[in-house]
Scaffold this motif. Structure first.
Motif, PDB file in Angstrom:
ATOM      1  N   THR A  97      57.515  21.458  39.255  1.00 31.60           N
ATOM      2  CA  THR A  97      56.822  20.199  39.543  1.00 31.60           C
ATOM      3  C   THR A  97      55.421  20.176  38.948  1.00 31.60           C
ATOM      4  N   ALA A  98      54.872  18.978  38.850  1.00 26.40           N
ATOM      5  CA  ALA A  98      53.505  18.831  38.358  1.00 26.40           C
ATOM      6  C   ALA A  98      52.516  19.546  39.262  1.00 26.40           C
ATOM      7  N   MET A  99      52.785  19.578  40.583  1.00 23.15           N
ATOM      8  CA  MET A  99      51.889  20.253  41.513  1.00 23.15           C
ATOM      9  C   MET A  99      51.885  21.760  41.287  1.00 23.15           C
ATOM     10  N   LEU A 100      53.041  22.318  40.898  1.00 28.65           N
ATOM     11  CA  LEU A 100      53.086  23.744  40.584  1.00 28.65           C
ATOM     12  C   LEU A 100      52.249  24.057  39.343  1.00 28.65           C
ATOM     13  N   VAL A 101      52.301  23.161  38.372  1.00 29.23           N
ATOM     14  CA  VAL A 101      51.492  23.343  37.163  1.00 29.23           C
ATOM     15  C   VAL A 101      50.008  23.299  37.509  1.00 29.23           C
ATOM     16  N   VAL A 102      49.600  22.329  38.337  1.00 30.93           N
ATOM     17  CA  VAL A 102      48.192  22.217  38.741  1.00 30.93           C
ATOM     18  C   VAL A 102      47.761  23.469  39.499  1.00 30.93           C
ATOM     19  N   SER A 103      48.620  23.946  40.392  1.00 26.12           N
ATOM     20  CA  SER A 103      48.304  25.165  41.133  1.00 26.12           C
ATOM     21  C   SER A 103      48.163  26.356  40.195  1.00 26.12           C
ATOM     22  N   GLY A 104      49.014  26.402  39.175  1.00 25.08           N
ATOM     23  CA  GLY A 104      48.965  27.500  38.216  1.00 25.08           C
ATOM     24  C   GLY A 104      47.765  27.468  37.296  1.00 25.08           C
ATOM     25  N   LEU A 105      47.061  26.335  37.251  1.00 22.32           N
ATOM     26  CA  LEU A 105      45.897  26.230  36.373  1.00 22.32           C
ATOM     27  C   LEU A 105      44.774  27.186  36.772  1.00 22.32           C
ATOM     28  N   ALA A 106      44.685  27.538  38.060  1.00 25.82           N
ATOM     29  CA  ALA A 106      43.655  28.492  38.489  1.00 25.82           C
ATOM     30  C   ALA A 106      43.864  29.836  37.798  1.00 25.82           C
ATOM     31  N   ILE A 107      45.115  30.280  37.709  1.00 31.57           N
ATOM     32  CA  ILE A 107      45.410  31.525  37.001  1.00 31.57           C
ATOM     33  C   ILE A 107      45.259  31.334  35.498  1.00 31.57           C
ATOM     34  N   ALA A 108      45.633  30.150  34.989  1.00 31.37           N
ATOM     35  CA  ALA A 108      45.486  29.871  33.560  1.00 31.37           C
ATOM     36  C   ALA A 108      44.014  29.935  33.142  1.00 31.37           C
ATOM     37  N   LEU A 109      43.122  29.437  34.002  1.00 33.74           N
ATOM     38  CA  LEU A 109      41.687  29.537  33.716  1.00 33.74           C
ATOM     39  C   LEU A 109      41.236  30.987  33.725  1.00 33.74           C
ATOM     40  N   PHE A 110      41.791  31.761  34.634  1.00 32.81           N
ATOM     41  CA  PHE A 110      41.462  33.182  34.731  1.00 32.81           C
ATOM     42  C   PHE A 110      41.896  33.928  33.475  1.00 32.81           C
ATOM     43  N   ILE A 111      43.012  33.500  32.859  1.00 31.43           N
ATOM     44  CA  ILE A 111      43.570  34.195  31.695  1.00 31.43           C
ATOM     45  C   ILE A 111      42.585  34.246  30.531  1.00 31.43           C
ATOM     46  N   THR A 112      41.839  33.168  30.302  1.00 34.81           N
ATOM     47  CA  THR A 112      40.898  33.132  29.175  1.00 34.81           C
ATOM     48  C   THR A 112      39.436  33.198  29.606  1.00 34.81           C
ATOM     49  N   GLN A 113      39.169  33.480  30.899  1.00 37.52           N
ATOM     50  CA  GLN A 113      37.802  33.377  31.402  1.00 37.52           C
ATOM     51  C   GLN A 113      36.832  34.413  30.816  1.00 37.52           C
ATOM     52  N   GLY A 114      37.323  35.450  30.163  1.00 36.33           N
ATOM     53  CA  GLY A 114      36.430  36.487  29.667  1.00 36.33           C
ATOM     54  C   GLY A 114      35.412  36.044  28.641  1.00 36.33           C
ATOM     55  N   PHE A 115      35.543  34.823  28.083  1.00 38.63           N
ATOM     56  CA  PHE A 115      34.558  34.380  27.091  1.00 38.63           C
ATOM     57  C   PHE A 115      33.151  34.307  27.672  1.00 38.63           C
ATOM     58  N   SER A 116      33.050  34.256  29.006  1.00 34.84           N
ATOM     59  CA  SER A 116      31.731  34.206  29.646  1.00 34.84           C
ATOM     60  C   SER A 116      30.947  35.504  29.464  1.00 34.84           C
ATOM     61  N   THR A 117      31.612  36.573  29.020  1.00 33.08           N
ATOM     62  CA  THR A 117      30.927  37.845  28.790  1.00 33.08           C
ATOM     63  C   THR A 117      29.779  37.682  27.803  1.00 33.08           C
ATOM     64  N   ALA A 118      29.913  36.755  26.861  1.00 31.73           N
ATOM     65  CA  ALA A 118      28.849  36.530  25.885  1.00 31.73           C
ATOM     66  C   ALA A 118      27.538  36.170  26.567  1.00 31.73           C
ATOM     67  N   VAL A 119      27.633  35.453  27.690  1.00 30.06           N
ATOM     68  CA  VAL A 119      26.432  35.070  28.424  1.00 30.06           C
ATOM     69  C   VAL A 119      25.812  36.287  29.106  1.00 30.06           C
ATOM     70  N   TYR A 120      26.659  37.159  29.666  1.00 36.19           N
ATOM     71  CA  TYR A 120      26.142  38.362  30.311  1.00 36.19           C
ATOM     72  C   TYR A 120      25.458  39.291  29.312  1.00 36.19           C
ATOM     73  N   LEU A 121      25.902  39.248  28.057  1.00 38.56           N
ATOM     74  CA  LEU A 121      25.339  40.112  27.025  1.00 38.56           C
ATOM     75  C   LEU A 121      24.161  39.461  26.300  1.00 38.56           C
ATOM     76  N   SER A 122      23.704  38.306  26.767  1.00 38.28           N
ATOM     77  CA  SER A 122      22.702  37.540  26.023  1.00 38.28           C
ATOM     78  C   SER A 122      21.387  38.283  25.841  1.00 38.28           C
ATOM     79  N   GLU A 123      21.057  39.207  26.754  1.00 38.74           N
ATOM     80  CA  GLU A 123      19.814  39.972  26.606  1.00 38.74           C
ATOM     81  C   GLU A 123      19.956  41.095  25.596  1.00 38.74           C
ATOM     82  N   GLU A 124      21.184  41.366  25.166  1.00 35.42           N
ATOM     83  CA  GLU A 124      21.405  42.431  24.183  1.00 35.42           C
ATOM     84  C   GLU A 124      21.896  41.882  22.853  1.00 35.42           C
ATOM     85  N   LEU A 125      22.044  40.540  22.764  1.00 32.29           N
ATOM     86  CA  LEU A 125      22.396  39.893  21.509  1.00 32.29           C
ATOM     87  C   LEU A 125      21.135  39.564  20.721  1.00 32.29           C
ATOM     88  N   GLU A 126      21.176  39.810  19.423  1.00 35.28           N
ATOM     89  CA  GLU A 126      20.066  39.411  18.569  1.00 35.28           C
ATOM     90  C   GLU A 126      20.064  37.887  18.421  1.00 35.28           C
TER      91      GLU A 126
END
Length: 466
Positions: free
Chosen positions: A210-239
């Motif tokens: 169902t569409a509701m199952l897809v919406v519920s699964g989006l929380a995990i889908a966001l988690f799957i690619t969430q590592g891009f935020s690491t660039a922000v944590y490394l901002s003090e060590e990026l030139e």
């Protein structure tokens, strides 16, 4: 939310006495992208997290991840603008504290701490499954060992870790590419199956997703690619962070989405039947498509990818704890300990403080860890989007930073979508996350807020102030 921080460059804003503890700027966009991609850890995510989505979403898994990736573009825009506006190792909490208020920033810190403490052991516990062709190990014990190994590596110089993780990253991309090629070459169904919305039921017959199952699964889908935020944590060590952060965030999201989504499509098309797809045993599918040697090679690459992810996540997490101590989130003795830097320039006490508990979390139920992480990531993104709505007011309007297109429509729409996704999550996971957030709010009300002149003083490194 109205108790916003004053700009760091304002003379009246008190400066933490730990400000002399600075991380070294030692990596550029390429090194930062390698480290950030390793934190997304596409192959280990593909082999460890995605199988659970196949179990609940079946043929709708690729569609759900694709929708999640589109949402992440809006999230990445917010991170890119805020990360260049406020380049701090504190990541989300530094951005939100400065723009949306100290309480909002504190809550984001708690949510980010939940995520960064839970995700590494979730990934690490998958190691045993992919070492199985060589040796049979207990998943929890193996995961704990991976976490301890990653902690030791996290004590090294960041440039050295960029090379280590870069080599491992190449291997995991090869594994993901091999899965994609094998899946497409053994296709059992057409491209229209990607929107057929079917999953194998308990009786072996096809059930409708169902569409509701897809919406519920989006929380995990966001988690799957969430590592891009690491660039922000490394901002003090990026030139040159005001340029490098945005490039690293957007490049990482684009690359990781392709590395994850293409094999997921191939697996969906290549699975012999719906039951095999729903079972999510990707290793067995690879062996069936090729031979035992190829299956073993892919499994070992995934095991290395998981170790790689552990190293980068420990690096990221230690920077969050280091920044919180520098910004005086804790009683003074705790701040002094967590802000210590070792001989390689890494925050060694903070590294141990996130790595060792991560090893212990390998003995906690996986479903609970997945659920709490999905809720925490969604709530954290929502607060970051709120901060992005406020990023162009007052003195921040004229600060040099990367600026997202279609502002303020992008963050406003993102807030609505993420709020709706939260309402579709399981009550138990919402209660766990809400309970932890409530305790954190009490700490804020009873300890941090009464000491607002001496505690929770979010700052930028000296070379980025003004």
């Amino acid at each position: 939310m109205t108790d916003t921080l004053r700009p760091v460059a304002t003379p009246a804003a008190p400066a933490p006495d730990l400000g002399q503890q600075k991380l070294k700027r030692s990596i550029g966009v390429v090194g930062g992208t390698l480290l950030t991609l390793s934190c997304v850890t596409p192959a280990s995510t593909l082999f460890v997290v995605v199988p659970d989505l196949f179990g609940t979403l079946g043929t709708a898994t690729a569609l759900t991840i694709a929708i999640g990736s589109l949402l992440c573009i809006a999230v990445a825009f917010c991170y890119s603008e805020l990360g260049t506006l406020i380049p701090s190792a504190g990541g989300e909490y530094a951005m939100v504290s400065t723009l949306a208020g100290r309480l909002a920033g504190w809550l984001v810190f708690v949510l980010s701490l939940l995520v960064v403490m839970i995700v590494p052991p979730v990934i690490a516990m998958g190691t045993a499954d992919y070492l199985a062709p060589i040796v049979h190990l207990d998943p929890s014990m193996t995961g704990a060992g991976v976490m301890l190994l990653a902690t030791l590596a996290g004590l090294l110089d960041l440039r050295a870790n960029a090379w280590i993780t870069g080599i491992f990253l190449v291997l995991e991309v090869i594994a993901a590419a091999l899965v994609a090629v094998l899946g497409f070459s053994h296709g059992h169904r057409g491209m229209d199956s990607l929107v057929s919305m079917q999953v194998a039921g308990a009786d072996g017959h096809a059930d409708t997703v169902t569409a509701m199952l897809v919406v519920s699964g989006l929380a995990i889908a966001l988690f799957i690619t969430q590592g891009f935020s690491t660039a922000v944590y490394l901002s003090e060590e990026l030139e040159n962070p005001r340029r490098s952060v945005a490039r690293t965030v957007l490049a990482t999201l684009a690359i990781s989405s392709v590395i994850i989504l293409v094999p997921v499509v191939a697996i969906t098309l290549g699975a012999s039947d719906l039951s095999e797809l729903t079972g999510g045993d990707i290793g067995s599918m690879v062996t069936a498509w090729s031979n035992t040697a190829v299956g073993t090679f892919v499994s070992l690459c995934v095991a290395l990818a998981i170790i790689n992810a552990g190293i980068v996540m420990v690096i990221q997490n230690s920077r969050v704890l280091f920044a919180s101590a520098r910004d005086k989130a804790w009683p003074e003795p705790v701040n002094a300990v967590f802000s210590k830097l070792g001989r390689f320039g890494s925050p060694w006490v903070a590294t141990l403080a996130v790595g060792v508990p991560g090893a212990l979390l390998c003995f906690v139920n996986l479903d609970t860890l997945y659920g709490v992480t999905g809720v925490s990531v969604t709530a954290m993104y929502l607060l970051v989007a709120v901060a992005a709505l406020l990023s162009r007011r007052g003195a921040h309007r004229h600060t040099a930073a990367w600026r997202m297109p279609l502002w303020p429509a992008v963050p406003a729409l993102l807030i609505v979508v993420l709020a709706y996704i939260l309402t579709q999550q399981e009550a138990g996971y919402l209660l766990w996350t809400g309970g932890i957030t409530a305790v954190a709010t009490l700490y804020w009300a009873l300890y941090l807020r009464p000491r607002k002149e001496t505690r929770w003083l979010v700052s930028l490194p000296e070379d980025e102030q003004g």
